[in-house]
Every structure is written in structure tokens, then in C-alpha cells.
Design a protein around this motif. Structure first.
Motif, PDB file in Angstrom:
ATOM      1  N   ALA A 130      38.196  30.365  29.163  1.00 31.88           N
ATOM      2  CA  ALA A 130      39.097  30.720  30.262  1.00 31.88           C
ATOM      3  C   ALA A 130      38.306  31.135  31.499  1.00 31.88           C
ATOM      4  N   ARG A 131      37.263  31.923  31.296  1.00 28.29           N
ATOM      5  CA  ARG A 131      36.454  32.386  32.433  1.00 28.29           C
ATOM      6  C   ARG A 131      35.677  31.235  33.070  1.00 28.29           C
ATOM      7  N   ALA A 132      35.162  30.309  32.235  1.00 29.21           N
ATOM      8  CA  ALA A 132      34.447  29.150  32.778  1.00 29.21           C
ATOM      9  C   ALA A 132      35.380  28.282  33.614  1.00 29.21           C
ATOM     10  N   LEU A 133      36.620  28.141  33.182  1.00 28.60           N
ATOM     11  CA  LEU A 133      37.597  27.385  33.957  1.00 28.60           C
ATOM     12  C   LEU A 133      37.866  28.065  35.298  1.00 28.60           C
ATOM     13  N   GLN A 134      38.006  29.392  35.268  1.00 29.44           N
ATOM     14  CA  GLN A 134      38.224  30.124  36.515  1.00 29.44           C
ATOM     15  C   GLN A 134      37.061  29.915  37.477  1.00 29.44           C
ATOM     16  N   LEU A 135      35.838  30.024  36.958  1.00 24.93           N
ATOM     17  CA  LEU A 135      34.650  29.857  37.805  1.00 24.93           C
ATOM     18  C   LEU A 135      34.570  28.437  38.361  1.00 24.93           C
ATOM     19  N   SER A 136      34.905  27.450  37.542  1.00 27.03           N
ATOM     20  CA  SER A 136      34.821  26.067  38.015  1.00 27.03           C
ATOM     21  C   SER A 136      35.895  25.762  39.061  1.00 27.03           C
ATOM     22  N   LEU A 137      36.964  26.558  39.083  1.00 26.20           N
ATOM     23  CA  LEU A 137      38.015  26.364  40.080  1.00 26.20           C
ATOM     24  C   LEU A 137      37.809  27.239  41.313  1.00 26.20           C
ATOM     25  N   GLY A 138      36.649  27.924  41.390  1.00 24.33           N
ATOM     26  CA  GLY A 138      36.308  28.635  42.608  1.00 24.33           C
ATOM     27  C   GLY A 138      36.446  30.139  42.560  1.00 24.33           C
ATOM     28  N   ALA A 139      36.669  30.738  41.392  1.00 30.52           N
ATOM     29  CA  ALA A 139      36.757  32.201  41.308  1.00 30.52           C
ATOM     30  C   ALA A 139      35.378  32.805  41.540  1.00 30.52           C
ATOM     31  N   PRO A 140      35.304  33.970  42.175  1.00 29.24           N
ATOM     32  CA  PRO A 140      33.994  34.588  42.409  1.00 29.24           C
ATOM     33  C   PRO A 140      33.434  35.166  41.106  1.00 29.24           C
ATOM     34  N   PRO A 141      32.126  35.007  40.881  1.00 33.26           N
ATOM     35  CA  PRO A 141      31.527  35.580  39.669  1.00 33.26           C
ATOM     36  C   PRO A 141      31.391  37.103  39.801  1.00 33.26           C
ATOM     37  N   PHE A 142      31.407  37.802  38.660  1.00 36.43           N
ATOM     38  CA  PHE A 142      31.272  39.261  38.642  1.00 36.43           C
ATOM     39  C   PHE A 142      29.821  39.715  38.572  1.00 36.43           C
ATOM     40  N   SER A 156      29.770  32.362  32.500  1.00 33.16           N
ATOM     41  CA  SER A 156      30.779  33.110  31.736  1.00 33.16           C
ATOM     42  C   SER A 156      30.177  33.744  30.486  1.00 33.16           C
ATOM     43  N   MET A 157      29.189  33.100  29.859  1.00 32.22           N
ATOM     44  CA  MET A 157      28.517  33.688  28.689  1.00 32.22           C
ATOM     45  C   MET A 157      27.770  34.954  29.091  1.00 32.22           C
ATOM     46  N   GLU A 158      27.102  34.917  30.237  1.00 34.14           N
ATOM     47  CA  GLU A 158      26.364  36.090  30.711  1.00 34.14           C
ATOM     48  C   GLU A 158      27.321  37.216  31.088  1.00 34.14           C
ATOM     49  N   GLU A 159      28.451  36.870  31.718  1.00 32.92           N
ATOM     50  CA  GLU A 159      29.450  37.891  32.053  1.00 32.92           C
ATOM     51  C   GLU A 159      30.017  38.544  30.784  1.00 32.92           C
ATOM     52  N   LEU A 160      30.212  37.746  29.750  1.00 30.84           N
ATOM     53  CA  LEU A 160      30.736  38.288  28.493  1.00 30.84           C
ATOM     54  C   LEU A 160      29.711  39.202  27.824  1.00 30.84           C
ATOM     55  N   GLU A 161      28.446  38.814  27.852  1.00 27.93           N
ATOM     56  CA  GLU A 161      27.407  39.659  27.254  1.00 27.93           C
ATOM     57  C   GLU A 161      27.305  40.999  27.970  1.00 27.93           C
ATOM     58  N   GLN A 162      27.477  41.004  29.286  1.00 32.99           N
ATOM     59  CA  GLN A 162      27.400  42.246  30.054  1.00 32.99           C
ATOM     60  C   GLN A 162      28.719  43.013  30.066  1.00 32.99           C
ATOM     61  N   ARG A 163      29.768  42.440  29.484  1.00 25.86           N
ATOM     62  CA  ARG A 163      31.101  43.059  29.376  1.00 25.86           C
ATOM     63  C   ARG A 163      31.678  43.444  30.758  1.00 25.86           C
ATOM     64  N   VAL A 164      31.568  42.538  31.725  1.00 28.30           N
ATOM     65  CA  VAL A 164      32.081  42.825  33.056  1.00 28.30           C
ATOM     66  C   VAL A 164      33.386  42.076  33.344  1.00 28.30           C
ATOM     67  N   ILE A 165      33.823  41.234  32.421  1.00 27.12           N
ATOM     68  CA  ILE A 165      35.059  40.478  32.624  1.00 27.12           C
ATOM     69  C   ILE A 165      36.241  41.429  32.399  1.00 27.12           C
TER      70      ILE A 165
END
Length: 188
Positions: A130-142, A156-165
Motif C-alpha cells: 500500500a505504501r509503495a503504491l502511494q509513493l509511486s502515485l506521488g505521495a511524499p516519503p516520510f 516503503s521497506m525502509e519506512e516500515l523498518e523505521q516505523r514512521v508510516i
């Protein structure tokens, strides 16, 4: 549309089938119809109270007797079978299931009460997809985009590892009760 109907009517597609076929009448009080009807009443003319239970007990008795084979049951085994059948007959039959309103189970002190304390592989896959889809559609990364990231899935894998989503996982019990768990409550 009317022209098409007239053309099809002239051909055999829409011919009057009622004129060509004769109607069959159902026989009245025929022996075959009496055999097809399910017996609703027992010998006394009253409906049998526990027909399903009696059928289940008869089937159970046949299975137990068949399991022992040609030898038959000893007196002890017969007595045990009768005791088991009496126990089955005395059980309470639940006829009405009460409706259960789903209730939220609160997350107190970062405690996860439903499921494992870590994210399951299915939850991880769903979040990353879901997060990868958001990023590919232009959402700003955290997070700042890593130099090793080639596709949005890597970010999105790095965002999940850092628990920032900012995502909450809902885990549901079979009775409908659920627990909403923020992603930072899970162990890494």
C-alpha cells in the motif's frame, strides 16, 4: 427493434410454443406423489420433537457397532455406548444464536492482546504494498530517500523498518471483537 422482432417471429426462434406443445397436468393423489412427500408427522399424528437428534443418535450407534466389526459389542461396551447416548440426549440444544456486537479491545500500555507481538508477514506485505503504491502515485516519503533505493518498494521497506508510516493494524477475533494497534507498538 420491432423489425428484428418481426423477422425473428417469422422464423422459428420466437414461434408460439404454447400452440405447438401440450400441457401436462399433475396427477392428483397419486402413489408416486405420496412417496415423494416428506413425512411431517409420526405415528400419532404429531410432529416428532427431536427428529434430527434421533437420526444422529441412530447413526452414531451404527458407527460404533460397525467399528467393532462382526464380533459385536460386549456388555461393558454396550453399557458405555448407552451411557454416551444418554449423555448426548441430555445436552442442551441451542436453537437461537444471540447477536454479538463487536467491541474494540483497547491497547493498554503498548500491550498487544490479539495475535503475535510482531507484524505477520501478511501484514508487512500489505503495508509495504500500500505504501509503495502511494509513493509511486506521488505521495511524499516520510524519510530521506536512501541512495540504494531503486523503486518505491525499497523506500516503503525502509519506512516500515523505521516505523514512521502512520498506519494502524486492525486484528479481528472470530466473534467480531477487534483491536486497533498502531504500528510503533510492534516489536522490530
Amino acid at each position: 427493434m420491432i423489425r428484428l422482432y418481426n423477422v425473428l417471429k417469422d422464423s422459428r426462434y420466437l414461434s408460439d410454443a404454447a400452440e405447438e406443445t401440450e400441457l401436462l397436468e399433475a396427477p392428483e393423489n397419486d402413489k408416486e406423489t405420496e412417496l415423494l412427500e416428506a413425512p411431517e408427522n409420526d405415528k400419532d399424528g404429531e410432529p416428532e420433537e427431536n427428529a434430527g437428534l434421533n437420526k444422529a443418535i441412530d447413526t452414531y450407534r451404527k458407527l460404533i457397532e460397525k467399528k467393532d466389526g462382526a464380533e459385536g459389542l460386549s456388555e461393558k461396551e454396550q453399557e458405555a455406548l448407552e451411557n454416551r447416548i444418554k449423555e448426548i440426549e441430555t445436552r442442551e440444544v441451542v436453537e437461537k444464536v444471540e447477536v454479538h456486537e463487536p467491541v474494540e479491545i483497547p491497547c493498554e500500555k503498548n500491550k498487544i492482546t490479539i495475535g503475535p507481538p510482531t507484524l505477520t508477514r501478511f501484514e508487512k506485505a500489505r503495508i509495504m504494498g500500500a505504501r509503495a503504491l502511494q509513493l509511486s502515485l506521488g505521495a511524499p516519503p516520510f524519510i530521506p530517500i536512501p541512495k540504494t533505493a531503486r523503486i518505491s518498494l525499497d523506500i516503503s521497506m525502509e519506512e516500515l523498518e523505521q516505523r514512521v508510516i502512520p498506519i494502524t493494524i486492525r486484528r479481528v477475533l472470530p466473534n467480531g471483537d477487534f483491536q486497533n494497534i498502531p504500528i510503533d507498538y510492534f516489536q522490530k
